[in-house]
Design a protein around this motif. Structure first.
Motif, PDB file in Angstrom:
ATOM      1  N   ALA A  13      30.293 -55.230  23.266  1.00 63.10           N
ATOM      2  CA  ALA A  13      30.522 -56.097  24.434  1.00 63.10           C
ATOM      3  C   ALA A  13      30.581 -55.194  25.650  1.00 63.10           C
ATOM      4  O   ALA A  13      31.242 -54.145  25.618  1.00 63.10           O
ATOM      5  CB  ALA A  13      31.812 -56.894  24.280  1.00 63.10           C
ATOM      6  N   ASP A  14      29.911 -55.589  26.732  1.00 65.75           N
ATOM      7  CA  ASP A  14      29.737 -54.674  27.863  1.00 65.75           C
ATOM      8  C   ASP A  14      29.759 -55.429  29.182  1.00 65.75           C
ATOM      9  O   ASP A  14      28.873 -56.240  29.465  1.00 65.75           O
ATOM     10  CB  ASP A  14      28.404 -53.943  27.696  1.00 65.75           C
ATOM     11  CG  ASP A  14      28.258 -52.752  28.621  1.00 65.75           C
ATOM     12  OD1 ASP A  14      29.018 -52.649  29.595  1.00 65.75           O
ATOM     13  OD2 ASP A  14      27.373 -51.910  28.362  1.00 65.75           O
ATOM     14  N   SER A  15      30.780 -55.180  30.005  1.00 60.80           N
ATOM     15  CA  SER A  15      30.876 -55.872  31.301  1.00 60.80           C
ATOM     16  C   SER A  15      30.517 -54.941  32.460  1.00 60.80           C
ATOM     17  O   SER A  15      30.996 -55.106  33.574  1.00 60.80           O
ATOM     18  CB  SER A  15      32.284 -56.443  31.507  1.00 60.80           C
ATOM     19  OG  SER A  15      33.246 -55.400  31.629  1.00 60.80           O
ATOM     20  N   ARG A  16      29.636 -53.983  32.184  1.00 59.58           N
ATOM     21  CA  ARG A  16      29.173 -53.087  33.254  1.00 59.58           C
ATOM     22  C   ARG A  16      28.003 -53.690  34.028  1.00 59.58           C
ATOM     23  O   ARG A  16      27.523 -53.081  34.992  1.00 59.58           O
ATOM     24  CB  ARG A  16      28.787 -51.727  32.667  1.00 59.58           C
ATOM     25  CG  ARG A  16      29.982 -50.901  32.216  1.00 59.58           C
ATOM     26  CD  ARG A  16      29.581 -49.627  31.499  1.00 59.58           C
ATOM     27  NE  ARG A  16      29.020 -49.895  30.174  1.00 59.58           N
ATOM     28  CZ  ARG A  16      28.736 -48.953  29.272  1.00 59.58           C
ATOM     29  NH1 ARG A  16      28.958 -47.688  29.561  1.00 59.58           N
ATOM     30  NH2 ARG A  16      28.240 -49.276  28.099  1.00 59.58           N
ATOM     31  N   THR A  17      27.542 -54.852  33.612  1.00 61.29           N
ATOM     32  CA  THR A  17      26.437 -55.528  34.301  1.00 61.29           C
ATOM     33  C   THR A  17      26.804 -56.987  34.538  1.00 61.29           C
ATOM     34  O   THR A  17      27.738 -57.524  33.913  1.00 61.29           O
ATOM     35  CB  THR A  17      25.147 -55.488  33.456  1.00 61.29           C
ATOM     36  OG1 THR A  17      25.367 -56.253  32.253  1.00 61.29           O
ATOM     37  CG2 THR A  17      24.782 -54.060  33.085  1.00 61.29           C
ATOM     38  N   ALA A  18      26.051 -57.642  35.414  1.00 58.54           N
ATOM     39  CA  ALA A  18      26.280 -59.065  35.668  1.00 58.54           C
ATOM     40  C   ALA A  18      26.031 -59.872  34.398  1.00 58.54           C
ATOM     41  O   ALA A  18      26.795 -60.782  34.058  1.00 58.54           O
ATOM     42  CB  ALA A  18      25.368 -59.546  36.792  1.00 58.54           C
ATOM     43  N   GLU A  19      24.949 -59.532  33.695  1.00 59.84           N
ATOM     44  CA  GLU A  19      24.603 -60.264  32.470  1.00 59.84           C
ATOM     45  C   GLU A  19      25.692 -60.122  31.411  1.00 59.84           C
ATOM     46  O   GLU A  19      26.116 -61.101  30.794  1.00 59.84           O
ATOM     47  CB  GLU A  19      23.278 -59.746  31.917  1.00 59.84           C
ATOM     48  CG  GLU A  19      22.819 -60.472  30.651  1.00 59.84           C
ATOM     49  CD  GLU A  19      21.528 -59.902  30.076  1.00 59.84           C
ATOM     50  OE1 GLU A  19      21.023 -60.468  29.092  1.00 59.84           O
ATOM     51  OE2 GLU A  19      21.030 -58.888  30.608  1.00 59.84           O
TER      52      GLU A  19
ATOM     53  N   GLY B  55      31.873 -65.780  30.747  1.00 61.95           N
ATOM     54  CA  GLY B  55      31.293 -67.057  31.130  1.00 61.95           C
ATOM     55  C   GLY B  55      31.072 -67.200  32.618  1.00 61.95           C
ATOM     56  O   GLY B  55      30.887 -68.304  33.130  1.00 61.95           O
ATOM     57  N   GLY B  56      31.089 -66.098  33.335  1.00 65.83           N
ATOM     58  CA  GLY B  56      30.895 -66.128  34.775  1.00 65.83           C
ATOM     59  C   GLY B  56      31.347 -64.820  35.389  1.00 65.83           C
ATOM     60  O   GLY B  56      31.720 -63.883  34.670  1.00 65.83           O
ATOM     61  N   PRO B  57      31.336 -64.725  36.718  1.00 63.96           N
ATOM     62  CA  PRO B  57      31.734 -63.478  37.388  1.00 63.96           C
ATOM     63  C   PRO B  57      33.224 -63.223  37.226  1.00 63.96           C
ATOM     64  O   PRO B  57      34.004 -64.141  36.957  1.00 63.96           O
ATOM     65  CB  PRO B  57      31.359 -63.731  38.852  1.00 63.96           C
ATOM     66  CG  PRO B  57      31.442 -65.229  38.999  1.00 63.96           C
ATOM     67  CD  PRO B  57      30.971 -65.784  37.675  1.00 63.96           C
ATOM     68  N   SER B  58      33.620 -61.985  37.405  1.00 63.77           N
ATOM     69  CA  SER B  58      35.029 -61.626  37.248  1.00 63.77           C
ATOM     70  C   SER B  58      35.327 -60.377  38.060  1.00 63.77           C
ATOM     71  O   SER B  58      34.767 -59.311  37.779  1.00 63.77           O
ATOM     72  CB  SER B  58      35.360 -61.378  35.768  1.00 63.77           C
ATOM     73  OG  SER B  58      36.717 -61.033  35.599  1.00 63.77           O
ATOM     74  N   PRO B  59      36.184 -60.469  39.097  1.00 62.26           N
ATOM     75  CA  PRO B  59      36.509 -59.278  39.890  1.00 62.26           C
ATOM     76  C   PRO B  59      37.272 -58.261  39.058  1.00 62.26           C
ATOM     77  O   PRO B  59      37.908 -58.606  38.056  1.00 62.26           O
ATOM     78  CB  PRO B  59      37.369 -59.835  41.029  1.00 62.26           C
ATOM     79  CG  PRO B  59      37.946 -61.099  40.487  1.00 62.26           C
ATOM     80  CD  PRO B  59      36.913 -61.646  39.551  1.00 62.26           C
TER      81      PRO B  59
END
Length: 339
Positions: free
Chosen positions: A206-212, A219-223
């Protein structure tokens, strides 16, 4: 006029400008807490510090570095620091506990957190449900690295207590914990994750380093990282708050206009773990996470609340006013003057 005289006059002008700024702010000496300063999650803070932007704004910022965001949060709540660079989630959680905090600049538009499984466990791993019974390393329990895994586990039908969360900090301590077999999985940010991934120690799931990747997880953007403080601090020190935001927005602008190689050159050598090439690669992977302007995305803030309500009972039971978790007034003002 000779060169020495010119340099002397220039230095005098800089000192005079700094003194003028210091006279403007209510509180020139600031104590700031952060949880894992060497992590790329907080890169804009170090950029701002190294380039002297805090000093340019008339501030003397003393930075206290803790192992994780939950610990830097406690320093804020306990009153031992004035401001904190930490996760936006904490402003929502503290409002639910009657301890309001306000974010005044958004440094990260994606969390930049990745979850990886130790290679020794990869063969038996099929889905998030297989995290059950694992020892999962996080920067510190209660930090955003912990939150992401808790959310993923609940979405998969597990409970957070189905795994053991172990605080491993960031940097060398986190890498060592994985390589010495102390943990089965790790949730952390770069450069830790890039080092482990490049060396073949883990497989990222799982990787939140990109928008995708962020959308897939949340399930959407996250600051991500923000600068937050108590409302009473803002009320008593509006010019100081503005000076802090001005400096950090300058830092964000600098990051946007420089290459990973130039950014790596600015960073303290000890952050590079003895491998500047790998560190530069990690910066390149993480560049997308940084906000270009420091402004907040209301949809992203709302999505963060939705995520927290899944696993935080206090947030779920509270009536949260998101408009009180961030104040964009100072960022708007900074955009008028910061280049």
């Amino acid at each position: 006029m000779n060169i020495r005289t010119c340099l002397a006059l220039g230095l005098t002008a800089l000192i005079s400008a700094g003194a003028a700024h210091a006279a403007d702010v209510e509180k020139p000496d600031i104590k700031l807490s952060v949880g894992g300063k060497a992590l790329l999650y907080y890169l804009p803070l170090t950029v701002t510090e190294k380039l002297g932007y805090f000093k340019d704004a008339g501030l003397n910022v003393e930075i206290s570095d803790f192992a994780g965001g939950s610990q830097s949060l406690q320093a804020q709540i306990g009153g031992s620091v004035d401001v904190t660079t930490g996760s936006y989630e904490h402003t929502i959680q503290m409002q639910a506990q009657g301890k309001p905090l306000v974010a005044v600049v958004d440094l990260g538009r994606y969390p930049g957190i990745a979850l990886g499984i130790a290679n020794s466990r990869v063969a038996s791993y099929k889905s998030i449900k297989d995290l059950k019974g694992m020892r999962i390393g996080v920067t510190a329990p209660g930090s955003s690295t912990n939150f992401m895994v808790s959310y993923l586990m609940i979405k998969a039908g597990l409970k957070p207590e189905d795994a053991s969360f172990i605080g491993v900090g960031g940097g060398a301590s986190a890498v060592a914990a994985m390589r010495h077999g102390q943990i089965d999985a790790i949730s952390n940010t770069d450069p830790v994750m890039s080092e482990l991934e490049t060396a073949g120690d883990i497989q990222v799931i799982a990787d939140s380093r990109t928008a995708e990747g962020t959308n897939q997880i949340y399930g959407g953007p996250s600051p991500a990282a923000v600068l937050y403080m108590r409302p009473s601090f803002i009320q008593a020190n509006p010019k100081t708050t503005q000076a802090l935001v001005d400096a950090l927005v300058r830092g964000l602008h600098w990051v946007q206009s420089h290459s990973p190689e130039q950014i790596a050159d600015l960073m303290p050598p000890e952050y590079q773990g003895g491998n500047k090439t790998l560190y530069t690669t990690a910066i390149k992977k993480s560049l997308a996470i940084y906000s270009p302007d420091g402004k907040f995305d209301p949809a992203a803030c709302a999505n963060t609340l939705k995520v927290l309500q899944v696993f935080d009972d206090k947030v779920k039971a509270a009536s949260i006013d998101l408009s009180k978790t961030y104040d964009e007034t100072f960022v708007d003002q900074a955009q008028k003057s910061v280049k």
